[in-house]
Design an enzyme around this catalytic site. Structure first.
Site, PDB file in Angstrom:
ATOM      1  N   GLU A 101     -14.362 -55.194  80.259  1.00 26.27           N
ATOM      2  CA  GLU A 101     -13.949 -53.871  80.759  1.00 26.27           C
ATOM      3  C   GLU A 101     -13.998 -52.810  79.661  1.00 26.27           C
ATOM      4  O   GLU A 101     -13.432 -51.730  79.808  1.00 26.27           O
ATOM      5  CB  GLU A 101     -12.529 -53.943  81.343  1.00 26.27           C
ATOM      6  CG  GLU A 101     -11.435 -54.186  80.336  1.00 26.27           C
ATOM      7  CD  GLU A 101     -11.173 -55.666  80.080  1.00 26.27           C
ATOM      8  OE1 GLU A 101     -10.056 -55.984  79.635  1.00 26.27           O
ATOM      9  OE2 GLU A 101     -12.064 -56.507  80.319  1.00 26.27           O
TER      10      GLU A 101
ATOM     11  N   ASP B 170     -11.358 -48.703  76.839  1.00 24.78           N
ATOM     12  CA  ASP B 170     -10.936 -49.922  77.519  1.00 24.78           C
ATOM     13  C   ASP B 170     -10.221 -49.533  78.812  1.00 24.78           C
ATOM     14  O   ASP B 170      -9.380 -48.614  78.804  1.00 24.78           O
ATOM     15  CB  ASP B 170      -9.990 -50.738  76.627  1.00 24.78           C
ATOM     16  CG  ASP B 170      -9.739 -52.132  77.185  1.00 24.78           C
ATOM     17  OD1 ASP B 170     -10.584 -53.007  76.962  1.00 24.78           O
ATOM     18  OD2 ASP B 170      -8.697 -52.321  77.841  1.00 24.78           O
ATOM     19  N   ILE B 171     -10.568 -50.195  79.935  1.00 30.11           N
ATOM     20  CA  ILE B 171      -9.870 -49.934  81.195  1.00 30.11           C
ATOM     21  C   ILE B 171      -8.513 -50.630  81.138  1.00 30.11           C
ATOM     22  O   ILE B 171      -8.431 -51.845  80.910  1.00 30.11           O
ATOM     23  CB  ILE B 171     -10.684 -50.436  82.401  1.00 30.11           C
ATOM     24  CG1 ILE B 171     -12.055 -49.741  82.454  1.00 30.11           C
ATOM     25  CG2 ILE B 171      -9.926 -50.202  83.711  1.00 30.11           C
ATOM     26  CD1 ILE B 171     -12.962 -50.253  83.544  1.00 30.11           C
TER      27      ILE B 171
END
Length: 493
Positions: A405, A362-363
């Site tokens: 994301e 996950d960003i």
């Protein structure tokens, strides 16, 4: 008159059948019984190789032999289109010794409408055995024998063409049976080998760099390379055939090395071309050195055209299918692909008692990136992260955009500790990268789980990786969590 009557009866016997072998047997039986010869043979003319080949014989004559056109007394008879008689072969430089005891030889061309179809070769252990009357009668008989051979060859050719048309129909039906490329290639090989009675059939496809790769094969002749290997180095005859877009027949015994089949007497390379674009190559193998005569070439080219169209359609389907599995923004695989691939890889790992790892990524704080710098830069961050992941992974690995994301990475044949190192590497690459237009660092958090440690089903593995990802985010982000580092988590802040 009695000899002429006998000759008439003999001629009728020759013309009474359309089977070539029966015609030849009748010819030699008449020569033996009516003319009382000690040995004789029928040589048929091979247009493809411009040689005379012994098809049938009796007495001491060889049962198999080739005579180049123009060589020997038989070759001279073809070249001059008239009977050639040598009353004493020991004094004739043209004579090719096949039987030591032969002393006289009479070679009579077998002709139909000025075209030579073969030679009736009569030999005797006596010097000057053939008198003028015998020579005249044999020449007259040879005229009838020529018609019998020609009729039999025409009949055989028509039968062969009917079978070939039936074979083309059967192959064409298989060509439309599947749009899955690998499945299609296997079915085409089986259909061609069965319907054309080939000793070997292989289909090779062109890679983007022009390399020919063996994709499927069938038959008793085995290729000298394994499936999915490159064919041969540059300059091999298959590449020459493909560049010219024309069939090439190769005789390994004459050309010193095989293209694909060890032990083949002849090989045929048929380029697969669709809309002017080379797609690959069909290589056919025969144990005989006469496996691919000129009269069969049109049929075989038609088969190649059918296969080329089917393969091109499969390529199109493959491209459309690939688009359905590719994320439009980042260019990596999408979630649909992830769900299909993880099921396949889990089944394979279970079957072969292997390993499999999944990384969920996950960003960090991506919503703030969109809010502060706009969605255009946010999209560019997603694309760049995906490219960094794809460039750092192995060819068997699969990077997918899971949603928003979040990315998911499948690592076949990779244990949990190794997958942890991969995730740490990816985390470091992102943390060190300067994203254009973003004045602060972009980081990622990741969770790692593996088969069979974390479970055996899709939900087990993905759920475990998701839990680890949640712990990574709870632990301050920009870190990787897995069952292998949870006891002493090392955070990177």
């Amino acid at each position: 008159m009695q000899k002429i009557a006998i000759l008439y009866d003999a001629s009728q016997a020759v013309l009474s059948t359309f089977q070539l072998d029966e015609v030849l047997n009748q010819i030699l039986a008449i020569v033996r019984d009516y003319f009382h010869l000690e040995g004789a043979s029928v040589l048929l003319f091979d247009k493809d190789r411009t040689v005379l080949r012994v098809r049938l014989s009796f007495g001491k004559q060889p049962s198999s032999m080739e005579v180049p056109l123009g060589k020997g007394l038989t070759g001279a008879a073809v070249h001059q289109k008239r009977p050639i008689y040598s009353p004493d072969v020991t004094k004739d430089k043209r004579y090719i010794c096949a039987v030591e005891s032969t002393r006289s030889e009479l070679a009579i061309p077998l002709m139909v409408r000025d075209e030579v179809v073969g030679v009736l070769d009569c030999q005797s252990d006596q010097v000057d055995f053939f008198d003028t009357e015998t020579e005249d009668l044999l020449t007259l008989f040879a005229t009838q024998a020529s018609i019998g051979i020609s009729n039999a060859k025409i009949y055989s050719l028509e039968q062969k063409r009917a079978l070939q048309m039936s074979a083309i129909g059967a192959i064409a039906s298989k060509a439309t049976a599947s749009l899955k490329l690998e499945e299609l290639l296997v079915q085409l090989c089986m259909a061609i080998a069965t319907n054309l009675a080939l000793d070997g059939i292989s289909v090779l496809t062109c890679e983007p760099d022009g390399t020919l790769i063996l994709r499927a094969q069938e038959g008793s002749l085995k290729p000298v390379i394994e499936t999915s290997q490159a064919l041969l180095p540059e300059g091999n005859p298959a590449e020459r055939a493909l560049s010219r877009k024309k069939p090439v027949v190769l005789h390994p015994d004459l050309d010193s090395r095989p293209v694909l089949y060890e032990g083949a007497g002849s090989e045929l390379m048929l380029p697969l071309v669709s809309a002017g674009k080379p797609l690959g190559m069909i290589v056919m193998g025969a144990r005989s050195d006469t496996g691919f005569p000129e009269e069969d070439m049109q049929t075989l080219v038609s088969v190649a055209d059918i296969c080329a169209t089917a393969i091109q359609n499969a390529f199109y389907f493959q491209q459309v299918e690939a688009l359905a599995y590719v994320d439009g923004l980042t260019g990596v695989y999408n979630r649909r692909f992830f769900e299909r691939k993880i099921t396949e890889e889990l089944e394979r790992a279970a079957r072969y008692e292997g390993t499999l790892s999944v990384i969920m990524v996950d960003i960090d704080n991506f919503k703030k990136v969109n809010d502060e710098f706009g969605h255009l830069l946010g999209d560019e961050v997603l694309r760049t992260v995906a490219q960094i992941f794809a460039g750092a992974l192995r060819k068997p690995d699969h990077c997918c955009r899971y949603g928003g994301e979040e990315f998911s990475i499948i690592l076949p044949e990779t244990s949990g500790p190794k997958a942890l190192k991969v995730a740490e590497k990816l985390r470091g690459l992102i943390a060190d990268y300067d994203f254009p237009g973003i004045p602060r660092r972009i980081t990622i958090s990741a969770g790692v789980a593996d088969f069979p440690t974390c479970g055996t089903t899709r939900d087990d593995i993905v759920g475990a990786a998701d839990n680890c990802l949640y712990l990574a985010k709870q632990s301050g982000r920009n870190c990787v969590m897995s069952p292998y580092n949870m006891n002493t988590p090392k955070l990177f802040t």
